[in-house]
Design an enzyme around this catalytic site. Structure first.
Site, short mmCIF file in Angstrom:
data_model
loop_
_atom_site.label_atom_id
_atom_site.label_comp_id
_atom_site.label_asym_id
_atom_site.label_seq_id
_atom_site.Cartn_x
_atom_site.Cartn_y
_atom_site.Cartn_z
N GLU A 154 4.27 15.85 5.78
CA GLU A 154 5.60 15.30 5.58
C GLU A 154 6.35 15.49 6.89
OE1 GLU A 154 9.46 16.20 2.80
OE2 GLU A 154 7.53 16.85 2.03
N ASP A 157 19.09 20.41 2.25
CA ASP A 157 18.31 21.47 2.88
C ASP A 157 19.03 22.80 2.91
OD1 ASP A 157 15.78 20.29 3.65
OD2 ASP A 157 16.99 18.93 4.85
#
Lengths: 276, 413
Positions: A54, A65
């Site tokens: 990824e 995040d």
């Protein structure tokens, strides 16, 4: 809808399934600790045993995040990492034998132009996109561009997703469905939440597509636990943390290979659902 | 100040299909899937409340007996002498409880929070006015409250931090990024996605994913509805222009909305020109930006070639935001509203002038609208009738203003 495309991740997931195991998917952001360093690190992931990489695109406002990936993205941007660098990373990962899926916040793709981004990605070995802040209802252009260029599209589902949402989202996916294991942002957690099993079970009721689970996985044991229910296990912050450690880059890459090897062992220890 | 040049923008990539939550091509819902159920729950709750006489009655009671609505209209002839002799009226949102328009939206969303069975609210704040209003409503309704505020803003708005803490809120100083409003919103969104079961994100302006832009506008439209009736009584006619500062744009949407059907009334938003466009340190989105997605909505956005957000700058924390409410983008592109900017120097001049000529200390945000009125009054001439939204009071800005004018060294200006 086709289950995968020729450059997508479907073939790899099918092979893992045939081996009776889950796939290991490793995340790293481009540009951290440098563009070159991040590409070396992604290659180390493949060498260590990641089946899919990824490839994260650093963004100024990464609202999904946690602190580890936020800090890495900020550092990557501070050292001048550009969206163009993503395509060097995808080409390198593909050349080393693993399909690269790009994970990007939507504005970076909009800015380049959805179709142009898709064309560039396909040209540089990309398998498709993971879109953490895009829901299928807003994705008309991306649905079209991913069909045109033969790319996979992984939308996210979450423990809060209703049955109706699960049906909408999974039917828009191609490649795999990205299931968030818990409510929250990226970052290692001490245990795999029960919500992870629940979301995979509920998703299986509405789709036959592969389901990969991410958010919070950092150890071999956690990878093994999730490998019992999911088609793939996604690890991000734990890998970034190793890369953020002390010492020479070569030593950190070695540590990265070791962790990946542990996780790769973990996804092979999963107890399949029928055998539990 | 100057008229914005034609935007360099290309049209946004998304097709402008007519669907809920869109203002032309702008708006939408660019969020993590995890938040979609909460947005749907909120949309359902606010649509139900909109047709519920009990909700309307409760909100009206709070407006009347808590906020102090209707806010008054004040004609300011001594200030107007510096606006080309135009007649100027101020809509006095600065006189609301907590000192700004923010309370209108906050009380309504706090009522919705209770209706949704949630017990905690979180909020972002720039100048601290929305944070103070949220902490106030949380205290009033017995809700737990956490306010995210950029570290830079906690320093320049220290008084408001103290106010929020006095009211029982937890204030989290956000240190990453530019440590201003946009970073506070990122952190609030991270909290929300983690705690969405128990927590309502009480967004303070007309930005964010659907239904926030529309809902927050609806909770502020009372400003324009009151002002429209008031000015008809006071001046006997509609104003030539309605002028408001625009950060996210809630006070401006609030006062504009009732006037949108009045084609003869110019709607003029004033952005923060900061240190000037050429300096790069400003928040004049319409003069420099192009459509993009930030914090869940498509709108004009200060961004670089790659789509990374460019940091904004303004002397007023409340206007220091790189994007703008999507409905403003649509009002602008459809030609119904005009947007200009005022640079820091003009703003401080207008700020001081209102203090000295009328005995009213405005918020630095609102002083942008005053600077706009000075320029527009001069352009239109002495027959002009201007309505300016004085969105907040300036107590919170005393440190910034006193430093700017050298008052802390015992100097006078």
């Amino acid at each position: 809808m086709t289950a995968t495309t020729s450059r997508g991740v479907g073939e790899v997931l099918a092979r893992c399934r045939a081996e009776g195991r889950a796939a290991l998917i490793g995340y790293l952001p481009v540009g951290y600790p440098s563009v070159e360093g991040s590409i070396e690190a992604m290659i180390a992931l493949v060498e260590g045993g990641c089946d899919i990489v990824e490839v994260g695109v650093p963004y100024s406002d990464p609202l999904m995040d946690g602190p580890v990936i936020q800090a890495a993205a900020a550092a990557a941007l501070a050292c001048g990492s550009r969206v163009d660098d993503v395509f060097r990373a995808t080409a390198a990962v593909r050349a080393h034998g693993a399909p690269p899926l790009v994970m990007s916040y939507w504005n970076l793709i909009l800015r380049r132009g959805v179709d142009r981004f898709a064309a560039d990605l396909a040209e540089h070995g990309g398998a498709g996109l993971i879109t953490p802040d895009l829901i299928p209802e807003e994705a008309e252009d991306w649905l079209a561009a991913s069909d045109t260029h033969g790319l996979d599209r992984c939308f996210l589902i979450a423990p809060s997703s209703t049955a109706e949402r699960l049906a909408v989202v999974t039917s828009a996916c191609r490649g795999f469905v990205y299931a968030a294991s818990t409510m929250g942002v990226t970052g290692a957690r001490t245990s795999v939440s029960g919500a992870a099993y629940d979301i995979v079970r509920r998703a299986r009721e509405v789709t036959a597509q592969p389901i990969c689970v991410g958010l919070g996985v950092s150890t071999r044991e956690q990878a093994a636990e999730l490998a019992g229910v999911a088609d793939g296990v996604i690890v991000g912050s734990a890998l970034v943390r190793v890369l953020a450690g002390d010492g020479e880059l070569s030593q950190r890459l070695e540590s990265l290979r070791e962790l990946v090897a542990q996780l790769a062992a973990g996804v092979r220890e999963g107890v399949r659902e029928g055998e539990r | 100040m100057s008229q914005h040049p034609e935007a360099p923008a290309s049209p946004p990539a998304q097709a402008p299909a007519p669907r809920p939550g869109r203002f032309g091509p702008f708006g939408g819902r660019y969020v993590p899937e995890a938040l979609v159920p909460a947005l749907e729950q909120l949309d359902e709750a606010r649509l139900k409340a909109a047709v519920d006489p009990e909700f309307a009655a409760e909100l009206a009671r709070l407006h009347r007996s808590y906020t102090g609505r209707p806010s008054i209209l004040t004609e300011v002839p001594r200030f107007a002498a510096h606006c080309g002799g135009a007649r100027v009226f101020l809509k006095r949102e600065d006189l609301n409880h907590t000192g700004s328009h923010k309370i209108n939206n906050v009380l309504a969303q706090a009522l919705l929070t209770q209706r949704m069975g949630k017990r905690r609210v979180i909020a972002e704040t720039g100048a601290g006015q929305h944070g103070v209003a949220t902490a106030t409503a949380a205290a009033l309704m017995g809700l737990e409250c956490t306010v995210y505020m950029g570290k830079v803003d906690t320093e320049r708005q220290a008084l408001n931090v103290a106010r929020m803490k006095m009211l029982g809120a937890q204030v989290v100083a956000v240190e990453h990024g530019s440590a201003t409003l946009k970073d506070a919103i990122n952190e609030a969104l991270r909290d929300w996605v983690t705690n969405v079961d128990t927590t309502h994100y009480l967004i303070g302006t007309v930005t964010g994913p659907h239904p926030f832009p529309e809902m927050v506008r609806d909770f502020h439209k009372i400003i324009g509805e009151e002002a429209r009736s008031q000015i008809l009584v006071e001046a006997g006619r509609l104003p030539d222009a309605v002028i408001a500062c625009v950060g996210g744009g809630s006070n401006a949407m609030g006062i504009f909305h009732a006037f949108v059907p009045d084609a003869g009334v110019r709607l003029i938003g004033i952005e923060a020109g900061g240190e000037g466009l050429e300096s790069g340190r400003h928040a004049a989105r319409f003069a420099s930006a192009s459509p993009g997605v930030l914090h869940g909505a498509m709108s004009y956005l200060m961004q670089d070639e790659d789509g990374q957000t460019v940091e904004s700058h303004s002397i007023s924390a409340g206007l220091d935001y790189p994007s703008v409410g999507p409905e403003h983008s649509w009002l602008r592109d459809s030609g119904r509203a005009e947007y200009r900017y005022a640079v820091d120097g003009q703003v401080m001049e207008a700020f001081q002038l209102l203090c000295r000529t009328e005995g009213i200390i405005p918020a630095l945000e609102s002083a942008h609208a005053l600077a706009g009125a000075m320029e527009i009054g001069r352009e239109v001439g002495p027959d002009a009738l201007l309505l300016v939204n004085l969105s907040g009071r300036g107590d919170k800005d005393m440190h910034t203003a006193a430093t700017y004018f050298g008052l802390l060294d015992g100097e006078t200006s």
